[in-house]
Design an enzyme around this catalytic site. Structure first.
Site, mmCIF file in Angstrom:
data_model
loop_
_atom_site.group_PDB
_atom_site.id
_atom_site.type_symbol
_atom_site.label_atom_id
_atom_site.label_comp_id
_atom_site.label_asym_id
_atom_site.label_seq_id
_atom_site.Cartn_x
_atom_site.Cartn_y
_atom_site.Cartn_z
ATOM 1 N N CYS A 85 71.823 9.484 103.039
ATOM 2 C CA CYS A 85 70.511 9.185 103.032
ATOM 3 C C CYS A 85 70.157 8.907 104.641
ATOM 4 C CB CYS A 85 70.400 8.035 102.215
ATOM 5 S SG CYS A 85 68.458 7.697 101.949
ATOM 6 N N HIS A 177 72.194 10.114 96.921
ATOM 7 C CA HIS A 177 72.945 8.980 96.659
ATOM 8 C C HIS A 177 74.111 9.496 95.911
ATOM 9 C CE1 HIS A 177 70.942 5.788 99.214
ATOM 10 N NE2 HIS A 177 69.742 6.465 98.715
ATOM 11 N N GLU A 179 76.926 7.741 95.406
ATOM 12 C CA GLU A 179 77.276 6.594 94.785
ATOM 13 C C GLU A 179 76.760 6.079 93.524
ATOM 14 O OE1 GLU A 179 74.581 5.041 97.711
ATOM 15 O OE2 GLU A 179 75.687 6.885 97.449
#
Length: 521
Positions: A85, A177, A179
């Site tokens: 990001c 993202h 994660e």
């Protein structure tokens, strides 16, 4: 640092709410990592000895002057770099590419088309017959032009660069993202970077962490004695089990029974640690002192201070009796460490301070033993299970440091605490029976100091009100009230009203966070 820490990843934090999640995902892969603020002294990067560097997301804009940047040492290190990001945007901006502000933020589910296979994306798809991935976006700016030497590896119909890489340099960036669980292949992408590109071995496991910590504790304390404040909570319980395994009866635990704990918790703690595990535990029955100090006090902050300060006084009294103790063990965990570091730089988002028991007094001249300070909460729980603690204890819901003191609104009295502890025990018992306990993140009862009219037999009676609270949350920053079945709530209400004298009404709290906090005080 032990061999367990040889293969590690450095995460530079640009202030994203997801940064700790990146670290937890990498630990889950089996690799140690640390989070440093983006403006941490860059001369320490080489000495840290990471196998790779991750640049986190963040709330700033690379298009504005004074935006945070990665230190030049990151690019001079020769290490693999993965920008996520904002991390990809600053990677592009610093290496000769370009970023631009979008007309509107992109937030939520998105699909990216993989247009070039590299070490991260090769062969990945969520859609049969198409190289397309389901991901989670949360950004305003985007990369409009990749730097020299970079290839665009993924696009969306809204942005020209959803991912990019320079395979020669082993530099990678993604706009989404990985994660977050909504990015279905996110863990695979992180694993490919950490294991395949950086070459890390997956040594970070519960069993290895325990062996490593036992060796480190023995080296640190030698033949000295250690004291630990045992609360019955997860962190102090895991520290007790770990230290007992490391140093045996050189550990003495002090358990202060405040009268504000869960129903029969004092007896359970003694049964678990003193009887079952053979740990030396001094139980201090201090309920009388607590209720005396709290008499007439209704302000929540004042109650917290009294409860915290009295704990320190009692712990101090007990530790003075243990003349040979040279060390104080504490259940500090990694988020506490990050938080204090973040508040030093002033850049990281500061998270609300929690009701951990107040700091221990300065004059206690004891060394600190903090065997959990590298671990996240989920890792602490896994360690607890590995150490043989009961799963029901290790995975139970959070309980505030001041205990029932902040779940009794207004003045705290012994009769209120006993009523509330029993009501809470009924609620938890029914949640477990209905297989709903693990489906809620936190559930508890609250004592309301108001009397409501009820009918007992043929007579009217004014009796107390109990509120039930249950929430679902990932991170406790935001929470939804749990939609428990009406029949279930009816069962709990009937039991509380029928089994507890003095309660005529049970209500259910249907407030989210925000605007309400999870605890009532």
């Amino acid at each position: 640092m032990s061999s367990l820490h040889n293969d590690k990843i450095l995460i530079l934090d640009f202030g994203a709410q997801y940064t700790q999640l990146i670290a937890r995902r990498i630990r889950e892969i089996g690799v140690y990592c640390e989070i440093w603020a983006w403006d941490h002294d860059p001369s320490e990067i080489a000495g840290f000895g990471a196998k790779g560097i991750i640049l986190s997301g963040g709330p700033e804009s690379t298009t504005l002057p004074g935006a945070p940047v990665a230190p030049q040492e990151v690019f001079d290190s020769g290490l693999p770099v993965f920008g996520i990001c904002y991390g990809m945007q600053t990677l592009a901006a610093q290496l000769g590419g370009a970023t631009e502000a979008a007309d509107q933020r992109e937030f939520g589910h998105a699909e990216v088309d993989v247009v070039a296979a590299d070490a991260l994306f090769s062969g990945l798809t969520d859609h049969a017959g198409a190289s397309r991935l389901n991901v989670w976006m949360s950004h305003g700016d985007h990369v409009s032009q990749v730097p020299p030497g970079f290839t665009i590896t993924a696009v969306t119909d809204r942005i020209p660069v959803a991912a990019m890489s320079n395979e020669d340099k082993r530099w990678y960036g993604v706009q989404f993202h990985p994660e977050v669980t909504h990015t279905l292949q996110g863990q695979t992408l992180l694993r490919r970077f950490v294991v395949d590109v950086c070459g890390c071995q997956t040594l970070w496991t519960a069993a290895n962490i325990i062996d490593d910590q036992i060796a480190r504790v023995r080296e640190q304390v030698g033949d000295d004695e250690v004291i630990l404040g045992l609360s019955g909570g997860v962190d102090s319980s895991v520290v007790a089990a770990l230290l007992h395994k490391a140093i045996g009866d050189k550990l003495t635990c002090v358990f202060v029974d405040t009268g504000l704990l869960r129903w029969q918790e004092g007896d359970q703690v003694m049964a678990m640690f003193a009887e079952h595990m053979g740990v030396k535990v001094i139980r201090v029955n201090a309920a009388d002192r607590y209720f005396a100090k709290l008499e007439g006090v209704s302000d929540p902050e004042a109650k917290r201070k009294i409860i915290g300060n009295l704990f320190v006084d009692i712990f101090d009294e007990e530790s003075n009796k243990l003349a040979n103790a040279k060390w104080l063990a504490q259940g500090t965990i990694y988020p506490d460490v990050i938080e204090s570091a973040g508040s030093k730089t002033g850049k990281a988002h500061v998270i609300k301070s929690h009701h951990n028991v107040g700091g221990l007094p300065e004059h206690m001249k004891l060394g600190l033993v903090e065997p959990l300070r590298e671990l996240f909460k989920d890792e602490v729980r896994r360690l607890g299970v590995e150490l043989g603690l009961p799963r029901t204890m290790v995975y139970r819901h959070p309980f505030p440091g001041p205990g029932l003191g902040v779940r009794i609104l207004g003045e705290v009295k012994r009769e209120y605490a006993e009523l509330l502890a029993k009501a809470d025990a009924i609620f938890i018992d029914e949640l477990r029976k209905a297989d709903l306990y693990d489906k809620t993140s936190q559930a508890f009862a609250v004592f309301l100091p108001v009397k409501s009219v009820g009918v007992v037999g043929d007579a009217r009676a004014y009796e107390w009100v109990i509120a039930l609270r249950a929430v679902e949350t990932i991170d406790f920053m935001t929470a939804h009230w749990a939609h428990l079945p009406y029949d279930f709530l009816g069962t709990v209400s009937n039991r509380i009203i029928n089994e507890l004298r003095g309660v005529s009404r049970v209500v259910y709290d249907i407030s989210g966070k925000p605007p309400a906090t999870i605890e009532w005080e």
